[in-house]
Design a protein around this motif. Structure first.
Motif, mmCIF file in Angstrom:
data_model
loop_
_atom_site.group_PDB
_atom_site.id
_atom_site.type_symbol
_atom_site.label_atom_id
_atom_site.label_comp_id
_atom_site.label_asym_id
_atom_site.label_seq_id
_atom_site.Cartn_x
_atom_site.Cartn_y
_atom_site.Cartn_z
ATOM 1 N N VAL A 468 0.836 -1.195 0.000
ATOM 2 C CA VAL A 468 0.000 0.000 0.000
ATOM 3 C C VAL A 468 0.881 1.260 0.000
ATOM 4 O O VAL A 468 1.966 1.263 0.564
ATOM 5 N N ILE A 469 0.387 2.287 -0.659
ATOM 6 C CA ILE A 469 1.180 3.510 -0.837
ATOM 7 C C ILE A 469 0.635 4.596 0.081
ATOM 8 O O ILE A 469 -0.569 4.749 0.227
ATOM 9 N N LYS A 470 1.539 5.351 0.706
ATOM 10 C CA LYS A 470 1.120 6.482 1.540
ATOM 11 C C LYS A 470 1.598 7.758 0.877
ATOM 12 O O LYS A 470 2.797 8.035 0.829
ATOM 13 N N SER A 471 0.697 8.530 0.346
ATOM 14 C CA SER A 471 1.092 9.763 -0.325
ATOM 15 C C SER A 471 0.403 10.929 0.372
ATOM 16 O O SER A 471 -0.822 10.950 0.469
ATOM 17 N N ALA A 472 1.183 11.878 0.860
ATOM 18 C CA ALA A 472 0.656 13.022 1.607
ATOM 19 C C ALA A 472 -0.290 12.541 2.716
ATOM 20 O O ALA A 472 -1.312 13.167 2.978
ATOM 21 N N GLY A 473 0.051 11.419 3.327
ATOM 22 C CA GLY A 473 -0.764 10.905 4.433
ATOM 23 C C GLY A 473 -1.979 10.111 3.981
ATOM 24 O O GLY A 473 -2.706 9.583 4.803
ATOM 25 N N HIS A 474 -2.220 10.021 2.685
ATOM 26 C CA HIS A 474 -3.403 9.301 2.203
ATOM 27 C C HIS A 474 -3.011 7.901 1.739
ATOM 28 O O HIS A 474 -2.063 7.739 0.978
ATOM 29 N N LEU A 475 -3.776 6.935 2.194
ATOM 30 C CA LEU A 475 -3.490 5.555 1.835
ATOM 31 C C LEU A 475 -4.067 5.265 0.450
ATOM 32 O O LEU A 475 -5.245 5.520 0.212
ATOM 33 N N ILE A 476 -3.224 4.741 -0.430
ATOM 34 C CA ILE A 476 -3.695 4.476 -1.792
ATOM 35 C C ILE A 476 -3.447 3.003 -2.107
ATOM 36 O O ILE A 476 -2.334 2.500 -1.959
ATOM 37 N N GLY A 477 -4.483 2.309 -2.520
ATOM 38 C CA GLY A 477 -4.359 0.890 -2.859
ATOM 39 C C GLY A 477 -3.894 0.756 -4.296
ATOM 40 O O GLY A 477 -4.533 1.289 -5.202
ATOM 41 N N PRO A 478 -2.774 0.049 -4.525
ATOM 42 C CA PRO A 478 -2.287 -0.076 -5.899
ATOM 43 C C PRO A 478 -3.326 -0.704 -6.833
ATOM 44 O O PRO A 478 -3.426 -0.321 -7.996
ATOM 45 N N PHE A 479 -4.132 -1.608 -6.287
ATOM 46 C CA PHE A 479 -5.102 -2.311 -7.132
ATOM 47 C C PHE A 479 -6.119 -1.348 -7.747
ATOM 48 O O PHE A 479 -6.510 -1.483 -8.908
ATOM 49 N N GLU A 480 -6.539 -0.370 -6.966
ATOM 50 C CA GLU A 480 -7.539 0.588 -7.465
ATOM 51 C C GLU A 480 -6.959 1.402 -8.635
ATOM 52 O O GLU A 480 -7.637 1.658 -9.629
ATOM 53 N N VAL A 481 -5.693 1.761 -8.513
ATOM 54 C CA VAL A 481 -5.041 2.539 -9.581
ATOM 55 C C VAL A 481 -4.820 1.641 -10.797
ATOM 56 O O VAL A 481 -5.078 2.034 -11.942
ATOM 57 N N GLU A 482 -4.361 0.417 -10.539
ATOM 58 C CA GLU A 482 -4.119 -0.520 -11.640
ATOM 59 C C GLU A 482 -5.420 -0.802 -12.399
ATOM 60 O O GLU A 482 -5.432 -0.847 -13.632
ATOM 61 N N SER A 483 -6.510 -0.971 -11.659
ATOM 62 C CA SER A 483 -7.791 -1.283 -12.316
ATOM 63 C C SER A 483 -8.209 -0.154 -13.246
ATOM 64 O O SER A 483 -8.705 -0.400 -14.347
ATOM 65 N N ALA A 484 -8.009 1.088 -12.813
ATOM 66 C CA ALA A 484 -8.406 2.226 -13.661
ATOM 67 C C ALA A 484 -7.544 2.270 -14.916
ATOM 68 O O ALA A 484 -8.048 2.508 -16.028
ATOM 69 N N LEU A 485 -6.249 2.000 -14.781
ATOM 70 C CA LEU A 485 -5.380 2.037 -15.970
ATOM 71 C C LEU A 485 -5.691 0.880 -16.915
ATOM 72 O O LEU A 485 -5.607 1.019 -18.143
ATOM 73 N N MET A 486 -6.060 -0.258 -16.333
ATOM 74 C CA MET A 486 -6.381 -1.430 -17.168
ATOM 75 C C MET A 486 -7.576 -1.179 -18.087
ATOM 76 O O MET A 486 -7.743 -1.857 -19.095
ATOM 77 N N GLU A 487 -8.424 -0.218 -17.711
ATOM 78 C CA GLU A 487 -9.597 0.091 -18.550
ATOM 79 C C GLU A 487 -9.191 0.717 -19.875
ATOM 80 O O GLU A 487 -9.972 0.751 -20.818
ATOM 81 N N HIS A 488 -7.976 1.252 -19.941
ATOM 82 C CA HIS A 488 -7.568 1.921 -21.171
ATOM 83 C C HIS A 488 -7.240 0.869 -22.241
ATOM 84 O O HIS A 488 -6.556 -0.120 -21.947
ATOM 85 N N PRO A 489 -7.705 1.065 -23.471
ATOM 86 C CA PRO A 489 -7.534 0.022 -24.497
ATOM 87 C C PRO A 489 -6.088 -0.328 -24.833
ATOM 88 O O PRO A 489 -5.821 -1.422 -25.336
ATOM 89 N N ALA A 490 -5.128 0.552 -24.528
ATOM 90 C CA ALA A 490 -3.734 0.263 -24.882
ATOM 91 C C ALA A 490 -3.023 -0.585 -23.832
ATOM 92 O O ALA A 490 -1.941 -1.098 -24.078
ATOM 93 N N VAL A 491 -3.645 -0.749 -22.668
ATOM 94 C CA VAL A 491 -2.906 -1.336 -21.541
ATOM 95 C C VAL A 491 -3.121 -2.851 -21.446
ATOM 96 O O VAL A 491 -4.252 -3.328 -21.369
ATOM 97 N N ALA A 492 -1.991 -3.591 -21.448
ATOM 98 C CA ALA A 492 -2.081 -5.043 -21.285
ATOM 99 C C ALA A 492 -1.881 -5.429 -19.825
ATOM 100 O O ALA A 492 -2.585 -6.272 -19.287
ATOM 101 N N GLU A 493 -0.896 -4.820 -19.195
ATOM 102 C CA GLU A 493 -0.583 -5.141 -17.800
ATOM 103 C C GLU A 493 -0.123 -3.876 -17.108
ATOM 104 O O GLU A 493 0.471 -2.994 -17.742
ATOM 105 N N VAL A 494 -0.359 -3.825 -15.821
ATOM 106 C CA VAL A 494 0.092 -2.636 -15.099
ATOM 107 C C VAL A 494 0.406 -2.993 -13.657
ATOM 108 O O VAL A 494 -0.217 -3.880 -13.071
#
Ligand code: AMP
Length: 584
Positions: A468-494
């Motif tokens: 898990v990533i802590k940025s400016a005190g905010h917890l960010i789940g890598p999976f949530e970010v990866e899922s959003a990028l995976m929606e893009h048609p050019a992305v195979a893996e992230v």
């Protein structure tokens, strides 16, 4: 230790003058007896935070002093808050909202947000705050997972982040907008001010039971979507007593918690604890600005200040001369939470502000501060301090049979664990019993943080056991970010990792492998960044994207974020025996 110990004051002015004596005599029952409770054994956070003070004749004390972006100031006494929260609770009740129903908020730091939070609790419903800088996807995912029935937001945030999907989320019955007098309300929304006008200011707090759900805080893990950590009304006992001991709060204090109520700190200590302790809380609508912050401390005569390492590092960057222009003599106690507070920052605050920041530690799941530095104790820069009275913290190591063993030897690395059973301990992850059960081994709650304890009982943070990533005190789940990028048609893996950053702790960095037919380019990088920002919001979207042909994976197909991280920063690669494909 490379940094000198900052010795406690000769005559400490502290709510915890003798740590050992208070710990020895502490009981949660006694702590609870400091609050009112409701007839018949009930307990309601809103009653303890607001109505109790009015009943005791303290209604004219300012509870909330709101500082608008443009310099306007609005004061709400405890009596004002009691009436406004009564009105909102009544309005919710008339809308058919009651016990267990989830009311979400998505708003900047407006007075209405505070009224909504406490009014929701007063009506017996469950309050779930969202960070206003989230994009539409994190907002939707949380409301959907939490089966939100009501959302309190502003017209602008509604249009940008909610309107597009609102009717696809069946549970969401009501949207209440905090609107200006000239705002036109979109169809199917209600006006916050009109609801308040029609509500009953005398509406009494619902007779919730101590174990009734009160707060739902979403937090991120390494895998899967965000988890809804459940907190109950009983948590107020811990909010109250930790506010007293760890933040040194007293009636009459002017308290400024800079955390946004979209995150747990901004609720437990940005709303509840200061009010139960009878303080006046400062709420600043504006974002960080070093000049404004020092001016606020001076002009509002802040006595207790609770902030975060990212902000402290930004103040350090603004220079040592700036604070000299201000009179900060009202400040009695300063504390910090949310990410590691570097010893340099503690040393800086002592040298430049004349007092040390007192680091403390907790997390969404613990509901309240568990480890802290106290006004009456030496501060060891870099340490998170000692456990709160009533809290048993330990460093544990896992046994082969799956159990854990506390380690006694000082400065041994292990996982930070807490003996279960304190009032603000989360009672579950919403609809995910399995995940909840995995957090415990016997009597121990396992925090997921790696730490050490020294011979004096001070805890030292080492790192997180997960990705898990802590940025400016905010917890960010890598999976949530990866899922959003995976929606893009050019992305195979992230794969997404946290990249160390001198100010915000970590920034989000993504590694992307493209589908056949797509080539890496600056234009594509920008497009992906734009895509992520629109979906996730600027607080969560990656700041950097690198292209890779392939991402390192285990034989079972899991992307090895750790290995990517190690390679990125030249760290040891560790155990790579499960590595399958690895073409960088
Ligand atoms: P959250 O649940 O978003 O409040 O994040 C909790 C996590 O933030 C903890 O598990 C730690 O990893 C980190 N954290 C909180 N306070 C501190 C601190 N004082 N020092 C180091 N890390 C901290």
């Amino acid at each position: 230790m490379p940094f000198d110990i900052i010795a406690k004051p000769a005559t400490p002015d502290s709510n915890l003058p003798d740590y050992d004596a208070v710990c020895a005599g502490f009981s949660w029952e006694a702590a609870r007896s400091e609050l009112d409770g409701l007839p018949g054994g009930g307990l309601n956070i809103a009653h303890e935070a607001v109505d109790r003070h009015v009943a005791a004749g303290r209604g004219s004390v300012v509870a909330l002093r709101w500082l608008g972006k443009q310099g306007d100031v609005r004061d709400f006494s405890y009596a004002d808050l009691a009436a406004a929260t009564g009105r909102f609770a009544d309005a919710l009740t008339r809308l058919g909202i009651g016990r267990g129903d989830r009311v979400f908020s998505l708003a900047g730091r407006l007075p209405e947000l505070y009224i909504a939070a406490l009014g929701t609790l007063k009506c017996g419903a469950v309050f779930s705050p969202l960070f206003s800088a989230f994009g539409p996807e994190p907002v939707r995912a949380r409301i959907e997972r939490g089966s939100g029935r009501v959302l309190v937001t502003t017209p602008a945030l509604y249009r940008r982040k909610v309107a597009g999907w609102r009717h696809e989320v069946g549970s969401l019955d009501h949207v209440i907008l905090i609107a200006g007098p000239d705002d036109e309300l979109p169809e199917g929304t209600l006006n916050f001010a009109a609801l308040l006008d029609a509500g009953d200011p005398q509406f009494p707090a619902a007779a919730t039971k101590p174990e009734d759900m009160a707060l739902l805080h979403f937090t991120s893990g390494t895998t899967g979507l965000p988890k809804g950590a459940i907190h109950v009304h009983e948590a107020v006992v811990a909010h109250h007593i930790t506010g007293r001991y760890a933040l040194d709060l007293r009636p009459g204090d002017i308290f400024w918690c800079t955390a946004d109520p979209g995150w747990v700190t901004g609720t437990s200590y940005g709303i509840i604890a200061p009010l139960t302790n009878g303080a006046t809380m400062i709420v600043d609508e504006a974002e960080f600005d070093a000049d404004r912050w020092y001016a606020t401390l001076q002009d509002r005569k802040v006595t207790v200040w609770y902030t975060a390492p990212t902000a402290i590092r930004m103040l350090m960057k603004a220079g040592d001369d700036l604070p000299k222009k201000y009179d900060l003599s009202a400040l009695r106690f300063m504390s910090s939470v949310g990410e590691p507070l570097n010893p340099e920052a503690v040393e800086w605050s002592q040298r430049v502000l004349g007092r040390p920041f007192h680091d403390n530690w907790w997390q969404t799941e613990t509901g309240g501060i568990m480890i802290a530095n106290y006004a009456s104790m030496d501060v060891k820069p870099g340490s998170m301090g000692r456990s709160l009275p009533g809290i048993e913290a330990a460093i544990v190591q896992r046994r082969e049979d799956g159990g854990v063993e506390p380690v006694e030897a000082p400065m041994t690395l292990g996982e930070l664990a807490l003996k279960k059973g304190w009032p603000s301990m989360f009672r579950g992850y919403l609809n995910d019993e399995e995940r909840y059960a995995k957090c415990f081994a016997g009597d121990w709650y396992l925090t997921g943080d790696l730490a050490m304890r020294d011979a004096d009982g001070y805890f030292w943070f080492v790192g997180r056991a997960d990705d898990v990533i802590k940025s400016a005190g905010h917890l960010i789940g890598p999976f949530e970010v990866e899922s959003a990028l995976m929606e893009h048609p050019a992305v195979a893996e992230v794969a997404v990792i946290g990249k160390p950053d001198p100010i915000v702790g970590e920034t989000v960095k993504a590694f992307v492998a493209l589908k056949p037919g797509f080539e890496p380019s600056e234009a594509l990088r920008r497009e992906l960044q734009g895509h992520a920002r629109t979906r996730l919001g600027p607080a969560v979207a990656p700041k950097e994207i690198d292209f890779r042909k392939n991402l390192p994976k285990t034989r079972s197909g899991k992307i090895m974020r750790r290995l990517l991280k190690a390679r990125e920063f030249g760290l040891p690669e560790g155990d790579i025996s499960t590595l399958e494909s690895d073409e960088a």
